[in-house]
Design a protein around this motif. Structure first.
Motif, PDB file in Angstrom:
ATOM      1  N   GLU A  84       0.814  -1.374   0.113  1.00  0.00           N
ATOM      2  CA  GLU A  84       0.014   0.000  -0.080  1.00  0.00           C
ATOM      3  C   GLU A  84       0.900   1.376   0.018  1.00  0.00           C
ATOM      4  N   ARG A  85       1.448   1.456   1.128  1.00  0.00           N
ATOM      5  CA  ARG A  85       2.467   2.805   1.130  1.00  0.00           C
ATOM      6  C   ARG A  85       3.225   2.493   2.507  1.00  0.00           C
ATOM      7  N   ALA A  86       4.272   3.447   2.697  1.00  0.00           N
ATOM      8  CA  ALA A  86       4.977   3.585   4.057  1.00  0.00           C
ATOM      9  C   ALA A  86       4.181   4.828   4.694  1.00  0.00           C
ATOM     10  N   TRP A  87       4.312   4.693   5.732  1.00  0.00           N
ATOM     11  CA  TRP A  87       3.895   5.798   6.593  1.00  0.00           C
ATOM     12  C   TRP A  87       4.930   6.423   7.625  1.00  0.00           C
ATOM     13  N   GLY A  88       5.029   7.565   7.457  1.00  0.00           N
ATOM     14  CA  GLY A  88       6.129   8.355   8.252  1.00  0.00           C
ATOM     15  C   GLY A  88       7.325   7.907   7.992  1.00  0.00           C
ATOM     16  N   GLU A  89       8.242   7.559   8.929  1.00  0.00           N
ATOM     17  CA  GLU A  89       9.612   7.098   8.597  1.00  0.00           C
ATOM     18  C   GLU A  89       9.688   5.647   8.908  1.00  0.00           C
ATOM     19  N   VAL A  90       8.693   4.981   9.011  1.00  0.00           N
ATOM     20  CA  VAL A  90       8.602   3.785   9.284  1.00  0.00           C
ATOM     21  C   VAL A  90       8.667   2.820   7.949  1.00  0.00           C
ATOM     22  N   GLY A  91       9.634   2.133   7.863  1.00  0.00           N
ATOM     23  CA  GLY A  91       9.857   1.324   6.491  1.00  0.00           C
ATOM     24  C   GLY A  91       8.762   0.234   6.323  1.00  0.00           C
ATOM     25  N   ILE A  92       8.553  -0.426   5.155  1.00  0.00           N
ATOM     26  CA  ILE A  92       7.571  -1.201   5.009  1.00  0.00           C
ATOM     27  C   ILE A  92       8.098  -2.604   5.212  1.00  0.00           C
ATOM     28  N   ASN A  93       7.517  -3.487   6.111  1.00  0.00           N
ATOM     29  CA  ASN A  93       8.358  -4.861   6.153  1.00  0.00           C
ATOM     30  C   ASN A  93       7.141  -5.774   5.547  1.00  0.00           C
ATOM     31  N   GLU A  94       7.564  -6.968   5.498  1.00  0.00           N
ATOM     32  CA  GLU A  94       6.800  -8.023   4.975  1.00  0.00           C
ATOM     33  C   GLU A  94       5.235  -8.276   5.444  1.00  0.00           C
ATOM     34  N   ILE A 144       8.514 -14.648   2.568  1.00  0.00           N
ATOM     35  CA  ILE A 144       8.491 -13.459   1.659  1.00  0.00           C
ATOM     36  C   ILE A 144       9.581 -12.599   2.483  1.00  0.00           C
ATOM     37  N   VAL A 145      10.409 -12.197   1.487  1.00  0.00           N
ATOM     38  CA  VAL A 145      11.427 -11.220   2.116  1.00  0.00           C
ATOM     39  C   VAL A 145      11.641  -9.944   1.155  1.00  0.00           C
ATOM     40  N   ASN A 146      11.713  -8.887   1.850  1.00  0.00           N
ATOM     41  CA  ASN A 146      12.125  -7.468   1.365  1.00  0.00           C
ATOM     42  C   ASN A 146      13.548  -7.188   1.182  1.00  0.00           C
ATOM     43  N   ALA A 147      13.860  -6.468   0.090  1.00  0.00           N
ATOM     44  CA  ALA A 147      15.348  -5.954  -0.109  1.00  0.00           C
ATOM     45  C   ALA A 147      15.058  -4.508  -0.718  1.00  0.00           C
ATOM     46  N   GLY A 148      15.771  -3.598   0.002  1.00  0.00           N
ATOM     47  CA  GLY A 148      16.010  -2.298  -0.351  1.00  0.00           C
ATOM     48  C   GLY A 148      16.922  -1.322   0.321  1.00  0.00           C
ATOM     49  N   LEU A 149      17.111   0.035  -0.269  1.00  0.00           N
ATOM     50  CA  LEU A 149      18.236   0.773   0.488  1.00  0.00           C
ATOM     51  C   LEU A 149      18.035   0.963   1.996  1.00  0.00           C
ATOM     52  N   GLY A 150      16.570   1.101   2.291  1.00  0.00           N
ATOM     53  CA  GLY A 150      16.383   1.563   3.902  1.00  0.00           C
ATOM     54  C   GLY A 150      16.222   2.776   3.906  1.00  0.00           C
ATOM     55  N   LEU A 174       7.426   5.038  -0.752  1.00  0.00           N
ATOM     56  CA  LEU A 174       7.990   3.654  -0.684  1.00  0.00           C
ATOM     57  C   LEU A 174       9.176   3.626   0.236  1.00  0.00           C
ATOM     58  N   LEU A 175       9.382   3.084   1.359  1.00  0.00           N
ATOM     59  CA  LEU A 175      10.462   2.783   2.008  1.00  0.00           C
ATOM     60  C   LEU A 175      10.472   1.563   2.603  1.00  0.00           C
ATOM     61  N   CYS A 176      11.819   0.906   2.383  1.00  0.00           N
ATOM     62  CA  CYS A 176      11.918  -0.587   2.640  1.00  0.00           C
ATOM     63  C   CYS A 176      12.505  -0.739   4.039  1.00  0.00           C
ATOM     64  N   ASP A 177      11.731  -1.804   4.762  1.00  0.00           N
ATOM     65  CA  ASP A 177      12.394  -2.335   6.085  1.00  0.00           C
ATOM     66  C   ASP A 177      13.026  -3.699   5.384  1.00  0.00           C
ATOM     67  N   TYR A 178      14.274  -3.715   5.571  1.00  0.00           N
ATOM     68  CA  TYR A 178      14.759  -4.998   5.134  1.00  0.00           C
ATOM     69  C   TYR A 178      15.428  -5.812   6.348  1.00  0.00           C
ATOM     70  N   SER A 179      15.222  -5.624   7.572  1.00  0.00           N
ATOM     71  CA  SER A 179      15.441  -6.163   8.627  1.00  0.00           C
ATOM     72  C   SER A 179      15.500  -7.902   8.670  1.00  0.00           C
ATOM     73  N   LYS A 180      14.342  -8.241   8.053  1.00  0.00           N
ATOM     74  CA  LYS A 180      14.043  -9.729   7.760  1.00  0.00           C
ATOM     75  C   LYS A 180      15.336 -10.463   6.892  1.00  0.00           C
ATOM     76  N   ALA A 181      15.676  -9.615   6.094  1.00  0.00           N
ATOM     77  CA  ALA A 181      16.883 -10.031   5.062  1.00  0.00           C
ATOM     78  C   ALA A 181      18.007 -10.038   5.552  1.00  0.00           C
ATOM     79  N   LYS A 182      18.270  -9.045   6.472  1.00  0.00           N
ATOM     80  CA  LYS A 182      19.532  -8.932   7.380  1.00  0.00           C
ATOM     81  C   LYS A 182      19.657 -10.053   8.263  1.00  0.00           C
ATOM     82  N   THR A 183      18.441 -10.369   9.256  1.00  0.00           N
ATOM     83  CA  THR A 183      18.346 -11.446  10.131  1.00  0.00           C
ATOM     84  C   THR A 183      18.638 -12.741   9.558  1.00  0.00           C
ATOM     85  N   LEU A 184      17.757 -13.050   8.341  1.00  0.00           N
ATOM     86  CA  LEU A 184      18.179 -14.451   7.849  1.00  0.00           C
ATOM     87  C   LEU A 184      18.939 -14.686   6.737  1.00  0.00           C
ATOM     88  N   LEU A 185      19.538 -13.576   6.169  1.00  0.00           N
ATOM     89  CA  LEU A 185      20.511 -13.984   5.090  1.00  0.00           C
ATOM     90  C   LEU A 185      21.908 -13.108   5.563  1.00  0.00           C
TER      91      LEU A 185
END
Length: 314
Positions: free
Chosen positions: A126-136, A238-244, A278-289
């Protein structure tokens, strides 16, 4: 390993193939060249581990039956109709390629016990809100038939993980840019802006330009794609990847040309499909990969501009 990359002659696909070859794998590429270009693979096809390029369609079962005889370990499934505007104008083509085509690949992977990494998109969100990135776990909103088709295909991929225990991963890279991306109408905003800058043309922005994008450099994206195939930790995930980090299109244009007189706002062709932030939260990729991006936006733009200056692939 023996690895198939569908859509391997495309922009991101080309970099995935490059990474796999550098990692020592045997690589096959399937691409119908409707969006990809054989020239993208020119410097890779002579590699001793580049086994074959097949000019074919993922909807062609005869080609798939022959191709999957090769005992693949992983299929990176990147082949798709990827243009949002085209999907609104011609939803049937997008559905057939992105849903039916993915189903055909899934059936082959199931029959031959091949892990599938399915390339989805951040455009499903849908979209990111504020400064909180989109997670899965964020809300999805299929604002275009492209996003709707990708979500349908995602669900099919995950259903094969649950129903058949097929190793499968869904990945959602954010807006990827870099060398080998088209600089015309189907290209990304960075490539188009850079091409127009170098040609002395105006940079045109749809709408007010306040929409933001999280821009991921393509070598970081390809490393993410490849490593999801190597890891069992992301099977069924499902895993995101972005710059953050996100940047507005207005700010991006100024970063590239630094001249307000060369920036023009025009009416949006399909404003209903626009995602405001659009703002990515890639913490899942960092944790798992243990993955995170290596290139800043400024570094990526410099590398892309240098490539555009020296290439004939425009």
């Amino acid at each position: 390993m023996n690895i198939l990359v569908t859509g391997g002659a495309g922009f991101i696909g080309r970099w995935v193939v490059d990474r796999l070859l550098k990692d020592g794998h045997h690589v096959w590429v399937l691409d119908d060249l409707s969006n990809g270009r054989i020239e993208n693979l020119e410097d890779l096809r002579n590699h001793k581990n580049f086994i074959d390029f097949v000019n074919g369609d993922i909807k062609d079962m005869q080609i798939l039956n022959l191709l999957f005889i090769n005992n693949f370990d992983i299929c990176y499934h990147l082949a798709a109709s990827i243009n949002v505007q085209d999907s609104i104008d011609n939803p049937r083509m997008t559905f057939n390629n992105d849903v039916i085509g993915t189903f055909n690949i899934l059936e082959q992977c199931k029959s031959n016990n091949v892990k599938i990494v399915f390339m989805s998109t951040c455009m499903v969100y849908e979209r990111a809100w504020g400064e909180v990135g989109i997670n899965e776990s964020n809300e999805v909103k299929p604002a275009s038939p492209y996003a709707g088709s990708k979500l349908a295909a995602e669900n099919m991929v995950l259903s094969y993980f649950y129903a058949y225990d097929l190793p499968a991963t869904v990945i959602r890279p954010f807006n990827t840019y870099g060398p080998y991306q088209k600089t015309g109408g189907e290209g990304g905003v960075v490539a188009i802006f850079l091409k127009n800058k170098l040609a002395g043309k105006t940079l045109q922005i749809y709408g007010d330009g306040n929409q933001t994008r999280d821009l991921l450099y393509v070598e970081d994206c390809a490393r993410f794609v490849v490593e999801t195939g190597y890891s069992n930790k992301v099977n069924g995930e499902i895993v995101n990847a972005g710059l953050g980090e996100d940047i507005s299109i207005n700010e991006l244009a100024k970063l590239i040309v630094n001249d307000n007189n060369r920036i023009q706002h025009i009416d949006h062709i399909h404003p209903q499909s626009e995602i405001p932030k659009l703002l990515c939260d890639y913490s899942k990729a960092k944790t798992l990969l243990n993955w995170e991006p290596n290139f800043t936006l400024e570094e990526g733009i410099k590398k892309t501009e240098k490539w555009i200056k020296t290439t004939k692939l425009l």
